[in-house]
Motif scaffolding. Structure first.
Motif, PDB file in Angstrom:
ATOM      1  N   TRP A 190       0.823  -1.214   0.000  1.00  0.00           N
ATOM      2  CA  TRP A 190       0.000   0.000   0.000  1.00  0.00           C
ATOM      3  C   TRP A 190       0.854   1.260   0.000  1.00  0.00           C
ATOM      4  CZ3 TRP A 190      -3.537  -2.118   4.511  1.00  0.00           C
ATOM      5  CH2 TRP A 190      -4.246  -3.229   4.021  1.00  0.00           C
ATOM      6  N   PRO A 268      -4.158 -14.846  18.408  1.00  0.00           N
ATOM      7  CA  PRO A 268      -3.363 -13.773  19.022  1.00  0.00           C
ATOM      8  C   PRO A 268      -3.086 -14.073  20.495  1.00  0.00           C
ATOM      9  CG  PRO A 268      -5.381 -12.923  18.000  1.00  0.00           C
ATOM     10  CD  PRO A 268      -5.507 -14.402  18.059  1.00  0.00           C
ATOM     11  N   LEU A 269      -1.844 -13.870  20.883  1.00  0.00           N
ATOM     12  CA  LEU A 269      -1.433 -14.130  22.268  1.00  0.00           C
ATOM     13  C   LEU A 269      -0.766 -12.881  22.817  1.00  0.00           C
ATOM     14  CD1 LEU A 269       0.253 -17.534  21.456  1.00  0.00           C
ATOM     15  CD2 LEU A 269      -1.885 -17.261  22.729  1.00  0.00           C
ATOM     16  N   LYS A 291      -0.031  -7.923  16.484  1.00  0.00           N
ATOM     17  CA  LYS A 291      -1.376  -8.267  16.944  1.00  0.00           C
ATOM     18  C   LYS A 291      -1.336  -9.445  17.914  1.00  0.00           C
ATOM     19  CE  LYS A 291      -5.949  -8.952  15.189  1.00  0.00           C
ATOM     20  NZ  LYS A 291      -6.728  -9.663  14.186  1.00  0.00           N
ATOM     21  N   LEU A 334      -3.991 -23.099  16.183  1.00  0.00           N
ATOM     22  CA  LEU A 334      -3.854 -22.647  14.797  1.00  0.00           C
ATOM     23  C   LEU A 334      -5.068 -21.793  14.457  1.00  0.00           C
ATOM     24  CD1 LEU A 334      -2.676 -23.014  11.813  1.00  0.00           C
ATOM     25  CD2 LEU A 334      -4.333 -24.884  11.634  1.00  0.00           C
ATOM     26  N   LEU A 335      -4.809 -20.624  13.898  1.00  0.00           N
ATOM     27  CA  LEU A 335      -5.935 -19.761  13.541  1.00  0.00           C
ATOM     28  C   LEU A 335      -6.194 -19.761  12.034  1.00  0.00           C
ATOM     29  CD1 LEU A 335      -8.056 -17.719  14.375  1.00  0.00           C
ATOM     30  CD2 LEU A 335      -6.337 -15.923  14.236  1.00  0.00           C
ATOM     31  N   ARG A 336      -5.123 -19.746  11.262  1.00  0.00           N
ATOM     32  CA  ARG A 336      -5.306 -19.542   9.832  1.00  0.00           C
ATOM     33  C   ARG A 336      -4.081 -20.102   9.116  1.00  0.00           C
ATOM     34  NH1 ARG A 336      -6.524 -14.412  10.594  1.00  0.00           N
ATOM     35  NH2 ARG A 336      -4.441 -13.681  10.106  1.00  0.00           N
TER      36      ARG A 336
ATOM     37  N   GLY B 147      -3.059  -8.704  21.384  1.00  0.00           N
ATOM     38  CA  GLY B 147      -3.071 -10.105  21.802  1.00  0.00           C
ATOM     39  C   GLY B 147      -4.301 -10.406  22.604  1.00  0.00           C
ATOM     40  N   ASN B 509     -13.125  -8.077  16.362  1.00  0.00           N
ATOM     41  CA  ASN B 509     -12.003  -7.197  16.063  1.00  0.00           C
ATOM     42  C   ASN B 509     -12.370  -5.722  16.146  1.00  0.00           C
ATOM     43  OD1 ASN B 509     -10.004  -9.028  15.863  1.00  0.00           O
ATOM     44  ND2 ASN B 509      -9.907  -9.079  13.641  1.00  0.00           N
ATOM     45  N   GLU B 528     -10.975  -7.999  -0.275  1.00  0.00           N
ATOM     46  CA  GLU B 528      -9.770  -8.418   0.443  1.00  0.00           C
ATOM     47  C   GLU B 528      -9.048  -7.214   1.057  1.00  0.00           C
ATOM     48  OE1 GLU B 528      -8.357 -11.258   1.293  1.00  0.00           O
ATOM     49  OE2 GLU B 528      -9.481 -12.750   0.151  1.00  0.00           O
ATOM     50  N   HIS B 529      -9.148  -6.054   0.389  1.00  0.00           N
ATOM     51  CA  HIS B 529      -8.555  -4.848   0.959  1.00  0.00           C
ATOM     52  C   HIS B 529      -9.316  -4.407   2.198  1.00  0.00           C
ATOM     53  CE1 HIS B 529      -6.353  -3.423  -2.936  1.00  0.00           C
ATOM     54  NE2 HIS B 529      -5.628  -4.237  -2.208  1.00  0.00           N
ATOM     55  N   ARG B 532      -8.257  -6.615   5.011  1.00  0.00           N
ATOM     56  CA  ARG B 532      -6.914  -6.398   5.495  1.00  0.00           C
ATOM     57  C   ARG B 532      -6.740  -5.006   6.108  1.00  0.00           C
ATOM     58  NH1 ARG B 532      -3.173 -10.047   3.082  1.00  0.00           N
ATOM     59  NH2 ARG B 532      -4.360 -11.804   2.299  1.00  0.00           N
ATOM     60  N   TYR B 533      -7.444  -4.031   5.575  1.00  0.00           N
ATOM     61  CA  TYR B 533      -7.294  -2.672   6.097  1.00  0.00           C
ATOM     62  C   TYR B 533      -8.004  -2.520   7.444  1.00  0.00           C
ATOM     63  CZ  TYR B 533      -6.607   2.401   5.811  1.00  0.00           C
ATOM     64  OH  TYR B 533      -6.205   3.686   6.056  1.00  0.00           O
ATOM     65  N   THR B 535      -9.140  -5.259   9.285  1.00  0.00           N
ATOM     66  CA  THR B 535      -9.020  -6.542   9.988  1.00  0.00           C
ATOM     67  C   THR B 535     -10.367  -7.218  10.229  1.00  0.00           C
ATOM     68  OG1 THR B 535      -9.093  -5.846  12.309  1.00  0.00           O
ATOM     69  CG2 THR B 535      -6.941  -5.734  11.215  1.00  0.00           C
ATOM     70  N   MET B 538     -10.981 -11.228  10.528  1.00  0.00           N
ATOM     71  CA  MET B 538      -9.700 -11.908  10.743  1.00  0.00           C
ATOM     72  C   MET B 538      -9.513 -12.355  12.191  1.00  0.00           C
ATOM     73  SD  MET B 538      -7.206  -9.670   8.289  1.00  0.00           S
ATOM     74  CE  MET B 538      -5.838 -10.813   8.204  1.00  0.00           C
ATOM     75  N   GLY B 539     -10.576 -12.307  12.977  1.00  0.00           N
ATOM     76  CA  GLY B 539     -10.464 -12.707  14.379  1.00  0.00           C
ATOM     77  C   GLY B 539     -10.551 -14.207  14.550  1.00  0.00           C
ATOM     78  N   ILE B 540     -10.602 -14.615  15.814  1.00  0.00           N
ATOM     79  CA  ILE B 540     -10.651 -16.046  16.116  1.00  0.00           C
ATOM     80  C   ILE B 540     -11.923 -16.669  15.570  1.00  0.00           C
ATOM     81  CG2 ILE B 540     -10.818 -17.700  17.987  1.00  0.00           C
ATOM     82  CD1 ILE B 540      -9.059 -16.116  19.609  1.00  0.00           C
ATOM     83  N   GLN B 542     -13.267 -15.841  12.937  1.00  0.00           N
ATOM     84  CA  GLN B 542     -13.147 -15.739  11.492  1.00  0.00           C
ATOM     85  C   GLN B 542     -14.407 -15.192  10.828  1.00  0.00           C
ATOM     86  OE1 GLN B 542     -11.455 -19.187   9.712  1.00  0.00           O
ATOM     87  NE2 GLN B 542      -9.715 -19.190  11.059  1.00  0.00           N
ATOM     88  N   ARG B 571     -10.299 -20.050   4.655  1.00  0.00           N
ATOM     89  CA  ARG B 571      -9.071 -20.809   4.866  1.00  0.00           C
ATOM     90  C   ARG B 571      -9.228 -21.766   6.026  1.00  0.00           C
ATOM     91  NH1 ARG B 571      -5.348 -15.495   3.894  1.00  0.00           N
ATOM     92  NH2 ARG B 571      -4.838 -15.948   1.753  1.00  0.00           N
ATOM     93  N   SER B 572      -8.503 -22.863   5.968  1.00  0.00           N
ATOM     94  CA  SER B 572      -8.493 -23.760   7.110  1.00  0.00           C
ATOM     95  C   SER B 572      -7.689 -23.085   8.221  1.00  0.00           C
ATOM     96  CB  SER B 572      -7.878 -25.097   6.737  1.00  0.00           C
ATOM     97  OG  SER B 572      -6.631 -24.919   6.091  1.00  0.00           O
ATOM     98  N   PRO B 573      -7.948 -23.374   9.483  1.00  0.00           N
ATOM     99  CA  PRO B 573      -8.973 -24.291   9.951  1.00  0.00           C
ATOM    100  C   PRO B 573     -10.328 -23.605  10.092  1.00  0.00           C
ATOM    101  CG  PRO B 573      -7.732 -23.464  11.810  1.00  0.00           C
ATOM    102  CD  PRO B 573      -7.126 -22.842  10.587  1.00  0.00           C
ATOM    103  N   PRO B 576     -10.324 -22.625  15.387  1.00  0.00           N
ATOM    104  CA  PRO B 576      -8.954 -22.822  15.882  1.00  0.00           C
ATOM    105  C   PRO B 576      -8.732 -24.235  16.435  1.00  0.00           C
ATOM    106  CG  PRO B 576      -9.802 -20.704  16.581  1.00  0.00           C
ATOM    107  CD  PRO B 576     -10.957 -21.432  15.967  1.00  0.00           C
TER     108      PRO B 576
END
Lengths: 415, 981
Positions: A190, A268-269, A291, A334-336, B147, B509, B528-529, B532-533, B535, B538-540, B542, B571-573, B576
């Motif tokens: 970016w 995340p940890l 993160k 595993l997350l991803r 975290g 998130n 996808e942007h 990603r921008y 998030t 993208m958390g647990i 998903q 995506r897998s999994p 978690p």
């Protein structure tokens, strides 16, 4: 370019962030450009940026099949390092790190460049010998590598509780590469995109190249895209795993094979590890993102493939290797996970080069190419602008394959 | 200890006779067997269970399963684990859990001040700031507040993990109504059937509802099916098992959380199925409006689960906010449980009459929305607004049930690379084209009507079984009360004057509608942007409950149809998974097996320090005697070899038996030098190149008979050489008749070396004549030694007279011990790889990984003689010729003698012009203390080295330049008289 700073952030907060401008434009597609760059990944965008910045070539379009920054720059493990072995490689990566370090300021974009260092955890004597050789080779070119004792190593990586004397592969020592860093991978794409756009470069997403075109004299004349034909004086190819398929459309064969490499992250940890940990004897490495996710990479799948899939057995071996040294991660989740396509040259060294087709340039063979983005862009731009190699990328020319003068860089494979 | 005031007196799938005590955030509570931590907390009226990731807003329980987006806990004590959705933690006696965020407490979280600066920290704010002086300066403090949970400090102490491979005809994921009928139909046909289900009990969505199937209560119907399944020998049922990855060739990876085996923590199954049926159901979406994250806001389906299955009341007075029909039956169940429903807010203009009928007396506000919720740490009212007038109105309540419609659970389908499409009627992405042998059924396929789901399950189960070649068996479709078809009008976000700063699209998130809008405004509009921008997703969790809302928000804002936007990659999994479960039981020597020689124990008993020596072998490095330093030991061992008698265990050397009519041709094309003129009973040193002309390996091959050879390779490269040969034979010369048998471990050897080797062996009982005339250098003799059949090779890696005695491995230790009995009085010394290294460097012999580093060719190593001029072809010939067709400086093997003879330089040290800090002109490949020369000696690869013999080279260390004289690369017995004598 709209300036980004804590002050502009505060000012925009007052207007509820309604006044931020687009980070890059979406201009109409022209019929002709001086230079076309295929692939809006890290290398393509950086090349466009340096073409405009260093060489004043602004009539440039970057063509991207999908969304910008969606290739391997979106799926790597963000390790930036210069602990290479060969004289041909080290200065190139040293330069890349030097550029990276100033890049957030230069691009006015926080890449979250974190120079946290990398520790190699060594478990066999041959590996230790190889790393000591690397240490002295790196020193010649101003890159750092220092031995570290086992107890100090364990102190700095507290969850590293495996590999004791009773274990299958006891830890016998380590090396610290203090120059190593991680950074936010998407931000690199970016930031360069924004910087290039600001200097007049056009970025065209959702513009897939179907075919390269050459004129009657054999030189490149442009490309056919799914949005029509575009002519150009020069074309550069930076499409990683698909280099061979695009080059084939003009009958160009390159000494590359495509492999699949996968990576994965944990949940995340809280902060746990503040360096990059590389375990070359087990073939796994990891770092913790800001993160809090552990970002983990392993060995590639040895079979050639264009897929982005994950091979369960290869993935499991990476997990097991990690648990050998970090047994407390058994309960971490595993997350991803994801895969990416890598194009690897026969000597595992990158290619930044002219081709047999006048006007067509290629940047390929990147394995761990994320760390190389600034230097790769800098030197490819130099090559496109001057039609001659930048001294730093001289060893990466395709010419080396004429007489099989391989660089054979063993440090490529360690990620 | 508080009692369970929010628990109903009867009903639910819990056992009130079994009270379970547990602790949450330091307070002790009680629940019942069958509870999850979430239901047990609701039973005790606990509504504040979490603080959010970024703004530290108060959060409660929103879901009832793995889709939970808001509340995550960390388990303590023996269960120590990182973040778990609160809804998936089963209650157990003594369970201790705490929320993953909130300091000093959930109620008073200091970082909730982040809420005050929400405006200053929108999505991507960190890209715009923290640049000066550099990010690393800010990083530690930012990392500390990021975290989620802490990582466990140690591996689980009780129990282990394991993994299994399994195969079946039909694999069904999900034991809801579709999965159960599919499984039953497939199983009855005789197909090997596996039914995997994530829940504690089978039943899926049926467990939470009050439907009737075949006029039975759903639980009775479910039991009748599972009883039949369990009675069939071709069925495997995995309960509490999550299918989390769908790989190529129909490989599905499943992790079983509670395997019925003592001390087994989890078991992972790699199931390869001929047909896969995905009956994973659907997940309810949240709705996007201001403060849609406040404790007390809950998915309607979750409320239904809590009321019916756990008999707990998540609130007393509720408002339901929906855009679809599925919330209406929930209202009925809530009323039955005693919850007062203030109002149903339906964003649609007209719910069907059937729904109105279902709602009975409940007030339905159609064409209305919930604009916001009010309250602090719990909802106390909602602000409702008419879409027509815009007039707000506040309705007091302590529970807001939301239903934004249903997303088929297509994660695994998408992981299989199959494609999705957007369905306007369902306002959801549904399965499109399968690219593997799989099919979705039931809610996962976008079918929400129970009767139809049951019928489809039977159809799909039968089809899958018949595709596997099994006969169709009639299964009658169970009867259910008919229900109205599902109807929905998408509502991706609420349009209201309320700020969208607090309208969350990703609750976990902390991604708001504003963030999505900002991303689009700044050019990050591709989905996808956006992900990603911001998030978002993208958390647990998903993005299981919110992901599609982000697509909807982008669609609304950019005026693009959802179908044209698509989803981000699944995506897998799926959820978690613990790394321990992925790894299974393989660790330590099960992961990296030790390879032992028959002499390993003897070597250890004799005091050997064992090293990893490649290919997973461990070999003696040196045998230190009391009080010796490392160097003293190595010197003693090397000197014994040079002056008297030594033996080493050379068993790990790679060995291949090669025979067949084309064996000679094969050997000749593998090696660079000529082998076809080799006589039976003799051997020759050979070198192998790769196709691109790099040295692959070296070693001695002995001719055992016509077209019968024994090839030895270096230890580390045995496998590589084997692959190389097999590749060549299978790809390049498939018609050649040659058999390669790896016999590395079938034969072991003791290599006796030193000037007194012959004399010593003449004392050994043997029918072999060891005299120089009868047993010349490079010969092989077969016979018996001390009664053991042996093949003895006269080869040398030490430069001394040397006999390699090969015997079958089962006799090797006996031979070894006998040799020591006889040799001890003569001073027979066992030597390790360190002394071997010294001896070979003194002699200038090559070692892979040292001189052979991938760049040098045989010419560089001074071995032009090994490149046959007679042979038409051999592997690598052309490549070396191409490489050498142009003149360019090459690095050549030389010896180095440091000016200071006591100076031992680091192996690998570079040589640079005059020792300057610049590109190297070579490097030290090996460096040892020579016992023969009583000084340090080194080998090196140096540019144009052979023409520089006698000159000075400079070894560049970090802080020092070490000058050395360039010599021939041999420091001992240059004419090889000693080994050939």
């Amino acid at each position: 370019m709209q300036n980004y700073s804590v002050f502009s952030l505060a000012r925009n907060a007052l207007s509820n962030h309604q006044n931020w401008r687009q980070a890059w434009r979406s201009p109409p597609l022209k019929k002709h450009y001086d230079v076309l760059i295929i692939g809006a990944g890290g290398h393509g965008l950086a090349t466009a940026y340096y073409l405009a910045k260093n060489h004043g070539i602004q009539n440039v379009a970057v063509l991207e099949k999908g969304w910008l920054g969606g290739g391997n720059i979106a799926r790597n493990t963000v390790t930036i390092r210069s602990n290479y072995m060969r004289d041909e490689s080290i200065p190139f990566y040293v330069k890349s790190l030097e550029l990276y370090e100033k890049l957030s300021q230069e691009l006015n974009y926080n890449l979250m460049y974190s120079k946290r260092g990398m520790i190699d955890v060594v478990q066999t004597y041959p590996k230790l010998r190889e790393l000591k050789r690397r240490m002295l080779a790196m020193h010649l070119h101003g890159s750092t590598y220092e031995p570290i004792g086992v107890s100090e190593l364990r102190r700095r990586i507290s969850p590293l509780t495996g590999g004791d004397l009773e274990s299958r592969l006891p830890i016998i020592g380590g090396m610290v590469h203090t120059d190593a860093a991680v950074c936010r991978h998407d931000a690199v794409a970016w930031g360069y995109a924004r910087g290039a756009d600001d200097r007049g470069v056009e970025i065209h997403q959702n513009t897939g190249v179907q075919k390269l075109l050459r004129g009657s004299d054999g030189s490149i004349t442009g490309v056919v895209t799914d949005r029509g034909k575009i002519t150009a004086n020069k074309v550069a190819l930076s499409v990683s795993g698909h280099t061979t398929t695009v080059a084939e459309t003009i009958g160009l064969r390159l000494p590359l094979r495509t492999f699949n490499l996968t990576a994965f992250v944990s949940e995340p940890l809280k902060p746990l590890i503040d360096v990059i940990v590389n375990c070359p004897d087990l073939g796994v490495y990891l770092s913790q993102s800001d993160k809090g996710e552990l970002v983990i990479g392993g060995a590639p799948d040895s079979g050639q493939s264009f897929r982005r899939d994950i091979k369960q057995n290869v993935f499991e071996e990476s997990v097991r290797s990690m648990l050998e040294l970090f047994p407390s991660f058994k309960r971490v989740k595993l997350l991803r996970q994801w895969g990416g396509a890598l194009d690897i040259a026969h000597d595992a060294t990158p290619i930044i080069s002219k081709t047999d087709i006048p006007g067509l340039f290629v940047s390929a063979g990147w394995w761990g190419g994320f760390k190389a983005i600034p230097a790769g862009g800098l030197t490819l731009a130099h090559l496109i602008a001057n039609n001659e190699q930048h001294p730093l990328s001289e060893p990466f020319s395709l010419k080396r394959f004429d007489h099989l003068d391989f660089v054979l860089e063993p440090a490529t494979t360690a990620h | 200890m508080t009692s369970q005031l929010r628990r109903l007196a009867s009903g639910g799938d819990i056992d009130r006779s079994k009270i379970i005590r547990y602790e949450f955030n330091g307070t002790r509570y009680q629940g019942y067997e069958g509870d999850t931590l979430a239901s047990a907390l609701i039973a005790n009226g606990v509504s504040l269970t979490a603080r959010s990731f970024k703004y530290h807003r108060p959060r409660g329980i929103m879901g009832a399963g793995s889709e939970e987006p808001a509340s995550f806990v960390e388990l303590l004590d023996d269960d120590a684990s990182s973040s778990q959705p609160i809804t998936t933690v089963l209650l157990r006696e003594g369970l201790r859990a705490k929320s993953v965020s909130g300091w000093p407490s959930l109620k008073y979280d200091l970082l909730s001040i982040n809420q005050l600066i929400t405006r200053c920290i929108p999505a991507g704010f960190y890209y715009k700031t923290f640049k000066w002086p550099n990010w690393h300066f800010f990083e530690p403090s930012i990392r500390r507040i990021a975290g989620l949970a802490n990582a466990p400090k140690q591996a689980p102490t009780k129990g282990q993990y394991e993994s299994r491979n399994w195969f079946c005809d039909v694999l069904i994921i999900g034991a809801g109504p579709a999965g159960l009928t599919s499984a039953l139909t497939a199983a009855r046909s005789g197909a090997r059937t596996i039914l995997v289900d994530d829940g504690t009990n089978p039943g899926g969505g049926l467990l939470n509802r009050t439907d009737k199937v075949n006029d039975k209560n759903t639980s009775d119907w479910i039991t009748s099916i599972t009883d039949e399944l369990d009675s069939l020998s071709n069925v495997l049922r995995l309960q509490e098992s999550i299918a989390w990855a769908y790989r190529e060739q129909n490989l599905v990876v499943v992790t079983e959380r509670q395997p019925a085996a003592e001390l087994l923590l989890q078991r992972t199954w790699r199931i390869r199925a001929r047909q896969v049926i995905l009956a994973c159901g659907a997940i309810e979406r949240t709705l996007v409006f201001a403060n849609n994250d406040r404790p007390g806001v809950m998915l309607a389906s979750a409320v239904q689960a809590y009321v019916n299955r756990y008999a707990v009341l998540p609130g007393k007075r509720a408002v339901i906010f929906t855009n679809n029909d599925s919330a209406y039956p929930v209202a009925v169940d809530m009323i039955a449980a005693g919850i007062e429903i203030a109002s149903i807010i339906d964003s649609r203009t007209g719910p069907s009459n059937a729904m109105r009928e279902l709602a009975g007396d409940i007030e339905i506000l159609t064409n209305h929305i919930v604009a916001s919720t009010l309250g602090r740490q719990r909802v106390r009212a909602v602000v409702v607004q008419s879409n027509e007038t815009g007039n707000p109105r506040s309705i007091p309540c302590d529970l807001l049930c939301v239903s934004g419609g249903w997303n088929p659970t297509i994660h695994l389908f998408s992981q299989s690379r199959s494609t999705l499409r957007y369905n306007d009627d369902l306002a959801a992405f549904i399965p499109h084209e399968a690219v593997q042998a799989c099919e979705c059924v039931g809610a996962a396929a976008g079918e929400f009507e129970l009767g139809q789901i049951l019928a489809d399950g039977i159809k799909v189960g039968a089809r899958a079984a018949s595709d596997c070649g099994f006969k169709r068996v009639e299964t009658s479709v169970p009867s259910t009360a008919s229900s109205a078809p599902y109807s929905i009008e998408p509502l991706w976000q609420v349009n209201s004057s309320e700020t969208s700063a607090n309208a969350f699209v990703d609750i976990q998130n902390d991604v708001t509608l504003n963030d999505v809008h900002l991303a689009i405004r700044e050019g990050f509009g591709a989905i996808e942007h956006v992900k990603r921008y911001t998030t978002g997703g993208m958390g647990i969790d998903q993005g299981k409950t919110g992901g599609i809302n982000i697509v909807g928000a982008v669609a609304n804002r950019s005026n693009v149809a959802l179908r044209d936007i698509g989803t981000t990659t699944y995506r897998s999994p799926f959820a978690p998974i613990e790394f321990g479960a992925i790894a299974g039981g393989r660790e330590n020597s099960a992961l990296l097996p030790y390879r032992h020689t028959p002499m390993t124990q003897w070597n250890k008993d004799f005091g050997a320090t064992m090293y990893e020596s490649g290919a997973r072998w461990r070999r003696p490095g040196y045998y230190a005697k009391n009080g010796e330093t490392f160097q003293e030991t190595v010197n003693r061992e090397a000197l014994a070899t040079r002056t008297n008698l030594a033996v080493y265990d050379g068993s790990p050397l790679g060995k291949f038996d090669i025979c067949g009519p084309d064996a000679t041709k094969l050997i000749d094309i593998l090696y660079t030098n000529l082998f076809s003129n080799l006589k039976v009973g003799t051997g020759r040193y050979g070198m192998m190149l790769t196709e691109d002309g790099r040295i692959l390996d070296d070693g001695v091959t002995v001719k055992l008979g016509e077209n019968h050879y024994l090839m030895s390779t270096s230890t580390a490269n045995a496998e590589v050489v084997h692959r190389h040969i097999q590749h060549f034979l299978q790809i390049e010369r498939p018609k050649w008749n040659v058999w390669i048998t790896p016999i590395t471990t079938q034969w072991s050897n003791a290599t006796v070396c030193g000037p007194n080797a012959r004399e010593f062996l003449s004392r050994v009982e043997s029918d072999i004549d060891f005299s120089a005339d009868e047993f010349p250098f490079m010969a092989m003799r077969e016979g018996t030694i001390e009664g053991i059949e042996a093949r003895v090779f006269r080869v040398s890696f030490t430069g001394e007279l040397s006999f390699e005695i090969n015997v079958q491995s089962r006799f090797a230790l006996k031979l070894w011990e006998r040799l020591f009995e006889l040799g001890e009085p003569l001073g027979l010394t066992p030597i390790g790889s360190e002394a071997n290294h010294v001896l070979r460097v003194e002699k200038g012999f090559l070692s892979l990984g040292h001189e052979v580093d991938g760049t040098a060719d045989p010419y560089d190593l001074g071995m032009s003689w090994i490149m046959s001029k007679k042979k038409v072809d051999y592997i690598g010939k052309r490549a070396v010729e191409i490489r050498r067709s142009v003149e360019s400086p090459r690095r050549e093997l030389v010896g180095l003698l440091t000016d200071d003879p006591s100076r031992l330089v680091t192996e690998g040290a570079p040589l640079t012009p005059s020792g300057r800090l610049e590109a190297s002109e070579g490097f030290v490949t090996a460096s040892v203390w020579s016992v023969a020369s009583s000084r340090s000696v080194a080998l090196a690869l140096l540019t144009n080295g052979r023409s520089r013999i006698g000159q000075t080279a400079h070894i560049r260390l970090k802080g020092e330049i070490v000058p050395a004289t360039i010599t021939q690369p041999c420091f001992y017995d240059a004419d090889s008289l000693r080994m050939k004598n």
